[in-house]
Design a protein around this motif. Structure first.
Motif, short mmCIF file in Angstrom:
data_model
loop_
_atom_site.label_atom_id
_atom_site.label_comp_id
_atom_site.label_asym_id
_atom_site.label_seq_id
_atom_site.Cartn_x
_atom_site.Cartn_y
_atom_site.Cartn_z
N VAL A 73 61.72 55.45 57.07
CA VAL A 73 62.04 53.87 57.04
C VAL A 73 63.04 53.70 55.92
N ASP A 74 63.44 52.19 56.02
CA ASP A 74 64.30 51.70 54.84
C ASP A 74 63.13 51.66 53.64
N ARG A 75 63.68 52.08 52.47
CA ARG A 75 62.84 51.96 51.24
C ARG A 75 62.47 50.20 51.12
N ASP A 76 61.43 50.17 50.99
CA ASP A 76 60.67 48.81 50.57
C ASP A 76 59.49 48.93 49.85
N PHE A 77 59.87 48.49 48.31
CA PHE A 77 58.75 48.48 47.41
C PHE A 77 57.72 47.51 47.69
N GLU A 78 58.12 46.44 48.26
CA GLU A 78 56.97 45.41 48.76
C GLU A 78 55.89 45.93 49.67
N LYS A 79 56.50 46.48 50.79
CA LYS A 79 55.66 47.02 51.61
C LYS A 79 54.68 48.28 51.07
N ALA A 80 55.42 49.16 50.17
CA ALA A 80 54.65 50.14 49.51
C ALA A 80 53.56 49.46 48.64
N ARG A 81 53.80 48.52 47.87
CA ARG A 81 52.86 48.01 47.14
C ARG A 81 52.00 47.48 47.78
N SER A 82 52.01 46.70 48.79
CA SER A 82 50.90 46.28 49.87
C SER A 82 49.98 47.02 50.28
N TRP A 83 50.44 48.46 50.85
CA TRP A 83 49.74 49.47 51.08
C TRP A 83 48.78 50.20 50.10
N TYR A 84 49.62 50.19 48.88
CA TYR A 84 48.83 50.83 47.85
C TYR A 84 47.69 49.80 47.62
N ARG A 85 47.83 48.61 47.51
CA ARG A 85 46.69 47.60 46.89
C ARG A 85 45.87 47.69 48.01
N ARG A 86 45.88 47.88 49.34
CA ARG A 86 45.02 48.16 50.30
C ARG A 86 44.04 49.04 50.02
N GLY A 87 44.69 50.26 49.59
CA GLY A 87 43.87 51.37 49.28
C GLY A 87 43.24 51.36 48.07
N ALA A 88 43.89 50.70 46.95
CA ALA A 88 43.31 50.62 45.68
C ALA A 88 42.06 49.78 45.80
N GLU A 89 42.07 48.60 46.43
CA GLU A 89 40.69 47.84 46.42
C GLU A 89 39.71 48.49 47.10
N GLN A 90 39.96 49.53 47.88
CA GLN A 90 38.93 50.14 48.35
C GLN A 90 38.21 51.32 47.47
N GLY A 91 38.96 51.41 46.24
CA GLY A 91 38.39 52.34 45.51
C GLY A 91 39.00 53.77 45.53
N HIS A 92 40.55 53.76 46.26
CA HIS A 92 41.04 55.05 46.45
C HIS A 92 41.85 55.29 45.13
N ALA A 93 41.62 56.49 44.59
CA ALA A 93 41.99 56.72 43.26
C ALA A 93 43.63 56.87 43.16
N PRO A 94 44.24 57.56 44.21
CA PRO A 94 45.60 57.68 44.17
C PRO A 94 46.44 56.54 44.16
N SER A 95 45.61 55.59 45.17
CA SER A 95 46.45 54.36 45.47
C SER A 95 46.38 53.58 44.45
N GLN A 96 45.03 53.48 43.53
CA GLN A 96 44.99 52.70 42.39
C GLN A 96 46.06 53.09 41.22
#
Length: 291
Positions: free
Chosen positions: A163-186
């Protein structure tokens, strides 16, 4: 779409007999139920053998019980067999078989199998490398809230894999994982705040996410907490706590944790090093929580 997935997941649970069961904590009753044909009991017994929980660890026995449950269309067991064949644990090392078992579980909407099959495509294990197929499968799992898939989608967009590099989409996905307590995403979310990637640079928010990740034992977050305490960014400067996090990371094999520990030793008094070691011991006893 969410309604369809929810219905499918409930159907899957019923197929595998994952609703109810009075033998969950009774090995003798679990074995009896498994021998009497309960797919849930067969799966759970297989899992106990795989993990060595209450029984001698045996991948061969795990495979035996997974296969019985898998033949009754239990997706958890199908996914488990896929895992065993992927690595050759207790069964032949057979990626074609792994793909088949994963696919059968994917066809029932099981998110862990969607994630695992996505990894096979991403790494080219038994199939040609396909970032597109991996992304499609991980999106299916992420729709069901599977945090490992959310994290991997973040990586795809951060690193531009198919895919094209997209830091906003990356951050959105990381946030979804982070809010579930996923340590790498956090940790990843914290790193984006630390570096100001697609967000305003914010050390305090970075430290918040590093702390949450570190308390779950994620090594990169642990030694980054040491860095933040040492330089006093986003949190009060405290070399004792910096040493604590660095030494904890070092004890688990982090070369950066070791380097930071050696650096701090040169800057601290012997009394402070002794105090920091006691902090690390106390933190370890709490399994990193509240440190």
């Amino acid at each position: 779409m969410k309604t369809i997935i929810s219905t499918l997941c409930l159907t899957t649970a019923l197929l595998c007999g994952l609703v109810g069961g009075s033998w969950a904590n009774d090995l003798e009753k679990l074995l009896e139920a498994a021998e009497n044909g309960s797919p849930r009991a067969q799966y759970e017994l297989g899992l106990k053998y795989q993990e060595g929980e209450g029984v001698p660890q045996s991948y061969e026995a795990a495979a035996k019980w997974y296969k019985r449950a898998a033949k009754q269309n239990c997706p958890q067991a199908q996914d488990g067999l896929g895992f065993l064949h992927t690595h050759g644990y207790g069964v032949t090392w057979d990626r074609a078989a792994a793909l088949q078992w994963y696919q059968r579980a994917v066809d029932q909407g099981f998110p862990r199998a969607q994630f695992n099959l996505g990894m096979m495509h991403f790494r080219g294990l038994g199939v040609p490398v396909s970032f597109e197929n991996a992304r499609t499968l991980w999106e299916m799992a992420a729709e069901q809230g599977y945090a490992d898939a959310e994290y991997r989608l973040g990586l795809i967009y951060e690193l531009a894999r198919g895919v094209d590099r997209d830091f906003e989409k990356a951050r959105s996905w990381y946030r979804r994982g982070a809010e579930q307590g996923h340590a790498p995403s956090q940790f990843k979310l914290g790193w984006m705040y630390r570096k100001g990637i697609s967000v305003d640079q914010d050390d305090e928010t970075a430290v918040m996410w590093f702390q949450r990740s570190a308390e779950r034992g994620y090594l990169e977050a642990m030694w980054n907490m040491a860095v933040m305490y040492n330089i006093g960014k986003g949190i009060g400067k405290d070399r004792n706590l910096a040493y604590m996090w660095a030494s904890l990371a070092s004890a688990r094999g982090s070369k950066y944790g070791t380097e930071i520990t050696h650096h701090l030793t040169k800057l601290m008094s012997k009394a402070d090093v002794t105090a920091a070691k006691k902090l690390a011991q106390a933190c370890l006893r709490r399994n990193y929580k509240g440190c």
